[in-house]
Design an enzyme around this catalytic site. Structure first.
Site, short mmCIF file in Angstrom:
data_model
loop_
_atom_site.label_atom_id
_atom_site.label_comp_id
_atom_site.label_asym_id
_atom_site.label_seq_id
_atom_site.Cartn_x
_atom_site.Cartn_y
_atom_site.Cartn_z
N GLU A 112 0.80 -1.23 0.00
CA GLU A 112 0.00 0.00 0.00
C GLU A 112 0.83 1.28 0.00
OE1 GLU A 112 -2.81 -0.26 3.21
OE2 GLU A 112 -4.21 -1.41 2.00
N GLU B 21 -6.85 -7.48 -0.61
CA GLU B 21 -7.38 -7.53 0.76
C GLU B 21 -8.87 -7.17 0.70
OE1 GLU B 21 -5.11 -5.09 3.45
OE2 GLU B 21 -3.20 -5.81 2.67
C1 GAL Z 1 -4.64 -2.43 4.93
C2 GAL Z 1 -3.27 -3.02 5.16
C3 GAL Z 1 -3.32 -4.25 6.04
C4 GAL Z 1 -4.20 -4.00 7.23
C5 GAL Z 1 -5.56 -3.61 6.75
C6 GAL Z 1 -6.55 -3.39 7.87
O1 GAL Z 1 -4.58 -1.08 4.66
O2 GAL Z 1 -2.63 -3.35 3.95
O3 GAL Z 1 -2.01 -4.57 6.45
O4 GAL Z 1 -3.63 -2.99 8.01
O5 GAL Z 1 -5.47 -2.43 6.03
O6 GAL Z 1 -7.81 -3.05 7.37
#
Ligand code: GAL
Length: 636
Positions: free
Chosen positions: A144, A315
């Site tokens: 990110e 994610e």
């Molecule tokens: C994303 C990140 C993850 C985790 C997640 C939580 O931004 O890549 O590592 O922190 O958010 O929602």
């Protein structure tokens, strides 16, 4: 293409005795991919030059033996504490001049060459170690970029690199002084080493200086990513991925992805509704447990363009998150809906974040597919359903949409630098156009601002594009369909000056913007054909045919059958009437969608996606609340 599911996993955070069972349960749930490694540096190189790969070797074996494919993440978003002893000046510095501290993540400055090289070298070693393993099929570079407001850094390293960047761009200091208009307020420089960063000035800094810094800062991300991508590629042919974010615009994702194979993004619909979307309280309340019905789709379509057709959700929110101001749980069905919606937009993989909720560290209340006690969490049940449904779904081969929007990161920096009205925001402008198209039931593609051709699109929208490049200008001239530019398109030179001849300066169109006004939120002008102008009003002169005007007769939309220019920010009703007219003229079928329902064409299938809590009947179909319905695409 046959889509698949995955999950993010942190073997280093769990006892070794958990791993086999975790892997077996992932397979039993229908997951095919597992992403690991991206925050594990302190356990892989506990001291400078002292490596411990044994536990990761072991984890790779366990996951591979279960039948999982591995996305290996390089851990450069989390430089270990000892790295700071090696490079005390590697920390990013905020606009107030304060260094970011150690103790979370992403604390590095993109301009620090020492850390960039150390990260690339670590990534190369990691790749050398695992590239031969048949289960390691993909590599994720870093994590990110830009998250936690980390692109703009005002460090000494950034200042030195910016001076070098300016030397490269302008050659002679006089050229820079002219380009930036430094005669204004006696801001002329005598040499490149006098140039500072545009923070801590008494009043606003010169917008040309800021814009140069914004371009530079984006270039630093691109170069940083490239250094690591090259290091990984020196050892493997496997596809490289980065996981981008929602509404992070500080660097050019198209340019970054030129060095990668697949774009992915991290989709947290409920968190994003609450923390990064302008919407009424009623809208936010109505979608509190579902997320906005267009925000995810917007990013799916944007990242499909960024990835040149190849994209994933790396994610996916599986339940409540921990980081938004308020963190409600999704309604039952939403994890399934979000997953299928991504596939309907062409995702190759949807990967849930994360496998097990961590009872330690910063994200203790962030849901996962398992609870901290390893019992199934609600998201797991929905992921299993998705896996079963994917197994019997026909392949989803994406095809071009009838309509495209040009999206341009540089324009986001320009209007951030010089908004002129407090409510002028590039993302908000483009998002409203996107939403208006979706409410007409249209599938939408995005194009970069250097697109060489606009075929096969019948209608192309170019809202808020700072500068029309010669490439895009030629593509518009050669386009058979209609291109609608504006508001605020081709409004600035690349150096952030108002061009003369005045904007919009479009080929074969006699239109000149004599002056612009920005308007407070309670001020609007009715359009003759319905709807209103808000926020931004460009006074148009010229002999081009008038296609729409304000109730008092002042023109607001002028053009011909191929190119038109819109001189204002329209509300949803105004956009709907204009887009209805233009789609009809281009022979594009539209379908008015009820409030919470959206549709998307995906190859042979048509998807209907209900972001509302209640069933919606549309044509002859009932789509359950928080439900997804797909059917063979009716002949249009
Ligand atoms: C994303 C990140 C993850 C985790 C997640 C939580 O931004 O890549 O590592 O922190 O958010 O929602």
């Amino acid at each position: 293409m046959k889509p698949a599911l995955g999950v993010c996993y942190y073997p280093e955070q769990w006892p070794r005795s958990f791993w086999e069972e975790d892997a077996a349960r992932m397979i039993a749930a229908g997951l095919s991919y597992v992403r690991i490694g991206e925050f594990a540096w302190s356990r892989l190189e506990p001291q400078p030059g002292v490596f411990d790969w044994r536990w990761l070797d072991d984890a790779v074996e366990v996951l591979a033996n279960a039948g999982l494919k591995i996305i290996m993440g390089t851990p450069s978003a989390t430089p270990p504490r000892w790295m700071l002893d090696r490079f005390p000046d590697m920390l990013a510095v905020d606009a107030d001049g304060r260094p970011r501290g150690f103790g979370s993540r992403r604390h590095y400055c993109f301009s620090h060459a020492g850390y960039r090289d150390a990260a690339a070298e670590f990534a190369r070693r990691m790749t050398a170690r695992y590239c031969q393993h048949p289960a390691v099929t993909h590599w994720q570079i870093d994590n990110e970029y830009g998250c936690h407001d980390t692109v703009l850094s005002y460090s000494d390293a950034a200042r030195g690199a910016f001076q070098a960047w300016c030397t490269d761009r302008y050659g002679e200091i006089e050229a820079l002084n002219t380009a930036w208009g430094n005669v204004f307020w006696s801001m002329d420089y005598q040499s490149f080493d006098q140039i500072g960063l545009p923070n801590l000035t008494v009043t606003e800094p010169n917008p040309s200086h800021v814009m140069a810094f914004r371009r530079f800062s984006s270039d630093q991300v691109v170069a940083w990513n490239k250094a690591q991508a090259e290091a990984v590629r020196s050892e493997t042919q496997a596809p490289l991925i980065h996981n981008y974010m929602g509404r992070i615009l500080e660097f050019d994702h198209f340019a970054t992805s030129a060095d990668l194979d697949i774009a992915s993004w991290d989709s947290y619909p409920i968190g994003f509704l609450s923390d990064r979307l302008e919407a009424s309280a009623a809208h936010k309340a109505g979608f509190l447990r579902q997320g906005d019905p267009d925000f995810q789709a917007f990013h799916h379509d944007l990242y499909r363009a960024v990835g040149r057709g190849r994209w994933w959700v790396m994610e996916q929110q599986p339940g409540p998150v921990n980081w938004a101001p308020f963190n409600p749980a999704p309604l039952p069905g939403m994890v399934r809906l979000w997953s299928h919606e991504a596939f309907a937009h062409g995702a190759e993989v949807v990967s849930y974040f994360r496998w097990r909720q961590a009872p330690f560290g910063q994200e203790q209340y962030h849901a996962a597919l398992l609870r901290p006690d390893s019992a199934d969490a609600p998201g797991l049940t929905e992921a299993k359903t998705v896996a079963e449904e994917l197994a019997v779904m026909p392949p989803l081969d994406p095809e071009p949409a009838p309509v495209a929007i040009v999206f341009d990161y540089t324009s986001a920096w320009a209007w951030d630098t010089e908004p002129q009205g407090a409510s002028f925001d590039y993302f908000a402008l483009v998002f409203e156009v996107y939403r208006a198209l979706r409410k007409l039931g249209l599938s939408v593609d995005f194009l970069p601002s250097d697109a060489e051709t606009l075929s096969p699109y019948k209608l192309v929208l170019v809202p808020g594009l700072m500068t029309l490049s010669p490439t895009l200008r030629s593509a518009i001239a050669a386009h058979d369909g209609l291109t609608l530019l504006g508001p605020r398109s081709n409004a600035k030179t690349p150096e952030m000056a108002i061009p003369v001849p005045l904007p919009p300066d479009l080929p074969d169109l006699d239109i000149t913007i004599s002056f612009v006004e920005s308007l407070p939120p309670d001020c609007s002008h009715a359009l003759r054909g319905g709807g209103n102008l808000l926020h931004w009003f460009e006074h148009l002169e010229g002999n081009a045919p008038v296609l729409e005007s304000l109730a008092d007769g002042r023109p607001i939309l002028m053009g011909n059958d191929n190119v038109a220019y819109l001189g204002g920010w329209l509300d949803p009703a105004g956009l709907a009437q204009i887009l209805t007219r233009f789609t009809a003229a281009q022979g594009i079928p539209i379908h008015a969608m009820p409030g919470e329902l959206r549709r998307r064409d995906a190859g042979a299938l048509e998807f209907l996606i209900n972001y509302g809590a209640d069933p919606i009947v549309w044509e002859d179909i009932t789509v359950e609340g928080c439900g997804v319905h797909w059917r063979d695409r009716p002949a249009s």
